[in-house]
Design a protein around this motif. Structure first.
Motif, PDB file in Angstrom:
ATOM      1  N   ASN A 122       0.815  -1.207   0.000  1.00  8.28           N
ATOM      2  CA  ASN A 122       0.000   0.000   0.000  1.00  8.28           C
ATOM      3  C   ASN A 122       0.853   1.264   0.000  1.00  8.28           C
ATOM      4  O   ASN A 122       0.484   2.290  -0.577  1.00  8.28           O
ATOM      5  CB  ASN A 122      -0.949   0.010   1.206  1.00  8.28           C
ATOM      6  CG  ASN A 122      -2.221   0.790   0.926  1.00  8.28           C
ATOM      7  OD1 ASN A 122      -2.748   0.738  -0.195  1.00  8.28           O
ATOM      8  ND2 ASN A 122      -2.713   1.522   1.907  1.00  8.28           N
ATOM      9  N   GLU A 123       2.026   1.183   0.652  1.00  8.60           N
ATOM     10  CA  GLU A 123       2.947   2.321   0.635  1.00  8.60           C
ATOM     11  C   GLU A 123       3.515   2.536  -0.766  1.00  8.60           C
ATOM     12  O   GLU A 123       3.665   3.678  -1.213  1.00  8.60           O
ATOM     13  CB  GLU A 123       4.076   2.092   1.639  1.00  8.60           C
ATOM     14  CG  GLU A 123       3.678   2.368   3.079  1.00  8.60           C
ATOM     15  CD  GLU A 123       3.293   3.830   3.295  1.00  8.60           C
ATOM     16  OE1 GLU A 123       4.149   4.710   3.079  1.00  8.60           O
ATOM     17  OE2 GLU A 123       2.128   4.073   3.666  1.00  8.60           O
ATOM     18  N   TYR A 125       2.005   1.722  -3.506  1.00 10.17           N
ATOM     19  CA  TYR A 125       0.868   2.220  -4.282  1.00 10.17           C
ATOM     20  C   TYR A 125       0.692   3.726  -4.071  1.00 10.17           C
ATOM     21  O   TYR A 125       0.479   4.476  -5.029  1.00 10.17           O
ATOM     22  CB  TYR A 125      -0.392   1.460  -3.867  1.00 10.17           C
ATOM     23  CG  TYR A 125      -1.691   2.035  -4.391  1.00 10.17           C
ATOM     24  CD1 TYR A 125      -1.903   2.199  -5.755  1.00 10.17           C
ATOM     25  CD2 TYR A 125      -2.711   2.403  -3.503  1.00 10.17           C
ATOM     26  CE1 TYR A 125      -3.110   2.712  -6.231  1.00 10.17           C
ATOM     27  CE2 TYR A 125      -3.908   2.903  -3.975  1.00 10.17           C
ATOM     28  CZ  TYR A 125      -4.105   3.069  -5.338  1.00 10.17           C
ATOM     29  OH  TYR A 125      -5.287   3.579  -5.802  1.00 10.17           O
ATOM     30  N   ARG A 126       0.832   4.168  -2.830  1.00 12.72           N
ATOM     31  CA  ARG A 126       0.658   5.590  -2.517  1.00 12.72           C
ATOM     32  C   ARG A 126       1.855   6.430  -2.929  1.00 12.72           C
ATOM     33  O   ARG A 126       1.739   7.630  -3.129  1.00 12.72           O
ATOM     34  CB  ARG A 126       0.411   5.748  -1.016  1.00 12.72           C
ATOM     35  CG  ARG A 126      -0.934   5.179  -0.545  1.00 12.72           C
ATOM     36  CD  ARG A 126      -1.016   5.149   0.955  1.00 12.72           C
ATOM     37  NE  ARG A 126      -0.763   6.460   1.531  1.00 12.72           N
ATOM     38  CZ  ARG A 126      -0.180   6.677   2.708  1.00 12.72           C
ATOM     39  NH1 ARG A 126       0.241   5.649   3.431  1.00 12.72           N
ATOM     40  NH2 ARG A 126      -0.005   7.900   3.158  1.00 12.72           N
ATOM     41  N   HIS A 127       3.026   5.773  -3.089  1.00 14.07           N
ATOM     42  CA  HIS A 127       4.252   6.498  -3.435  1.00 14.07           C
ATOM     43  C   HIS A 127       4.938   5.824  -4.627  1.00 14.07           C
ATOM     44  O   HIS A 127       5.982   5.181  -4.468  1.00 14.07           O
ATOM     45  CB  HIS A 127       5.194   6.540  -2.234  1.00 14.07           C
ATOM     46  CG  HIS A 127       4.656   7.280  -1.061  1.00 14.07           C
ATOM     47  ND1 HIS A 127       4.688   8.662  -0.978  1.00 14.07           N
ATOM     48  CD2 HIS A 127       4.050   6.836   0.075  1.00 14.07           C
ATOM     49  CE1 HIS A 127       4.140   9.035   0.172  1.00 14.07           C
ATOM     50  NE2 HIS A 127       3.733   7.950   0.812  1.00 14.07           N
ATOM     51  N   GLU A 161      -3.057  -0.545  -8.254  1.00 15.74           N
ATOM     52  CA  GLU A 161      -3.912  -0.531  -7.076  1.00 15.74           C
ATOM     53  C   GLU A 161      -3.904  -1.919  -6.445  1.00 15.74           C
ATOM     54  O   GLU A 161      -3.964  -2.926  -7.158  1.00 15.74           O
ATOM     55  CB  GLU A 161      -5.338  -0.153  -7.492  1.00 15.74           C
ATOM     56  CG  GLU A 161      -6.312  -0.071  -6.339  1.00 15.74           C
ATOM     57  CD  GLU A 161      -7.714   0.294  -6.815  1.00 15.74           C
ATOM     58  OE1 GLU A 161      -8.240   1.323  -6.380  1.00 15.74           O
ATOM     59  OE2 GLU A 161      -8.268  -0.459  -7.647  1.00 15.74           O
ATOM     60  N   ASN A 287      -4.068   3.512 -12.607  1.00 16.30           N
ATOM     61  CA  ASN A 287      -4.498   3.905 -11.265  1.00 16.30           C
ATOM     62  C   ASN A 287      -5.275   5.215 -11.223  1.00 16.30           C
ATOM     63  O   ASN A 287      -6.154   5.384 -10.367  1.00 16.30           O
ATOM     64  CB  ASN A 287      -3.282   4.027 -10.340  1.00 16.30           C
ATOM     65  CG  ASN A 287      -2.689   2.678  -9.973  1.00 16.30           C
ATOM     66  OD1 ASN A 287      -3.301   1.637 -10.185  1.00 16.30           O
ATOM     67  ND2 ASN A 287      -1.490   2.692  -9.441  1.00 16.30           N
TER      68      ASN A 287
END
Length: 348
Positions: A122-123, A125-127, A161, A287
């Motif tokens: 998830n990190e 994905y966010r970065h 994602e 995404n």
């Protein structure tokens, strides 16, 4: 014995058998004698609109901008090799480049597990910048792949994602505890290990067979990226999406390291430019465009119940990932694993 072109590629005898059968001439008709010939493969079908966007764009970029340098034969949709055949064929030198979903090959190439490691994905994905070309994490990945004589041209600009838990109306999963005793389709080793403590019946089913598996009750749920849901029309058999970020992946282009190093500067520059296009466009397009503007609205229209995980479930899942991290670090080496995780989490 008559050998088909597929058999030649599959068993690594392309060069020798081709020379014997065709008197040393190229198996494929050349378009320009000066161009370097490259054969590429991909098993992803056009029904995966988002996932095929990057690979299609990569080869189109080469055709539009570097046809004088590279004369390539590109085969998508498993026309030449299946997903499981691609890596062995690349290692054998039977093909020059391949596009592959990383979660399928982490058992063969453990360093790629960082892109789908539970609690890390998830990190990433966010970065997405942490997996971009030139990033320290990409450099580390390719240092490790070089030991296997492999080279990942780029990541596509991050990871897709995350894969969430999707379940049927008969056996809905709305919490982690609902997983207990369920038959779950899982592909990635990392995700399977992370969910072991919930006593799931994990099974690896090809995406092409998943629709019927859900329809017949062979499985109650699956860990899916939304591209798989749409590409295989799985939402017709599903009712609930529990948005726990279990794992993730990207689709990346690979070559043999020594093949890459042997290319002349013009060809390598052409491939670097195509990889740059891929890195700047693939993940971002999926995404930020296709998923939010097309795929998730399809889920809403289909009546899929979407549930965000509770803080308690997120904490419990993250606690369960510690054992996965330790096992993975044992496969890649403690120092390498610690560094990769730190880079993925933005701590180094």
């Amino acid at each position: 014995m008559t050998l088909t072109r597929r058999q030649l590629l599959k068993y690594g005898t392309f060069a020798t058998a081709g020379a014997a059968m065709f008197g040393g001439h190229r198996l494929f008709s050349p378009r320009a004698m000066a161009a370097t010939s490259l054969t590429g493969v991909n098993y992803i079908t056009p029904s995966y609109k988002a996932l095929s966007y990057g690979s299609d764009g990569f080869v189109t970029f080469l055709a539009d901008n570097h046809a004088d340098a590279i004369d390539f034969d590109y085969h998508h949709s498993g026309q030449l090799l299946t997903a499981d055949e691609q890596l062995p064929a690349l290692r054998a030198g039977s093909v020059d480049f391949m596009f592959h979903t990383l979660s399928y090959i982490t058992r063969s190439l453990p360093i790629l597990g960082i892109t789908g490691l539970p609690g890390v994905v998830n990190e990433l994905y966010r970065h997405p910048e942490r997996l971009k070309l030139g990033s320290p994490l990409m450099t580390l990945i390719n240092e490790q792949l070089a030991e296997e004589n492999l080279y990942m041209l780029c990541s596509g600009g991050g990871v897709l994602e995350p894969e969430y838990i999707w379940s049927t109306e008969e056996n809905p999963i709305r919490t982690l505890e609902d997983l207990r005793g369920k038959k779950v389709r899982v592909v990635g080793y990392e995700a399977t290990t992370a969910l072991e403590s919930y006593d799931i019946g994990a099974t690896r089913i090809p995406s092409s067979e998943t629709y019927q598996a859900l329809q017949r009750g062979t499985v109650d749920a699956g860990i899916f990226n939304i591209s798989t849901i749409v590409g295989r029309s799985l939402h017709e058999q599903l009712a609930v999406c529990y948005k726990l970020p279990v794992t993730g992946f990207t689709v990346a282009p690979f070559m043999l390291r020594d093949r890459w190093d042997s290319l002349d500067s013009e060809v390598r520059t052409a491939l670097e430019e195509a990889a740059q296009w891929y890195d700047e466009n693939f993940i971002e397009h999926c995404n930020e465009d296709i998923y939010p503007n097309e795929y998730w609205p399809m889920m809403e229209e289909a009546g899929i119940e979407v549930i965000e995980p509770s803080e308690e479930d997120l904490a419990a899942f993250n606690d369960a990932t510690e054992a996965v991290w330790e096992h993975w670090k044992g496969e890649v080496g403690g120092e390498v694993g610690e560094r990769a995780i730190a880079l993925a989490l933005g701590e180094a």
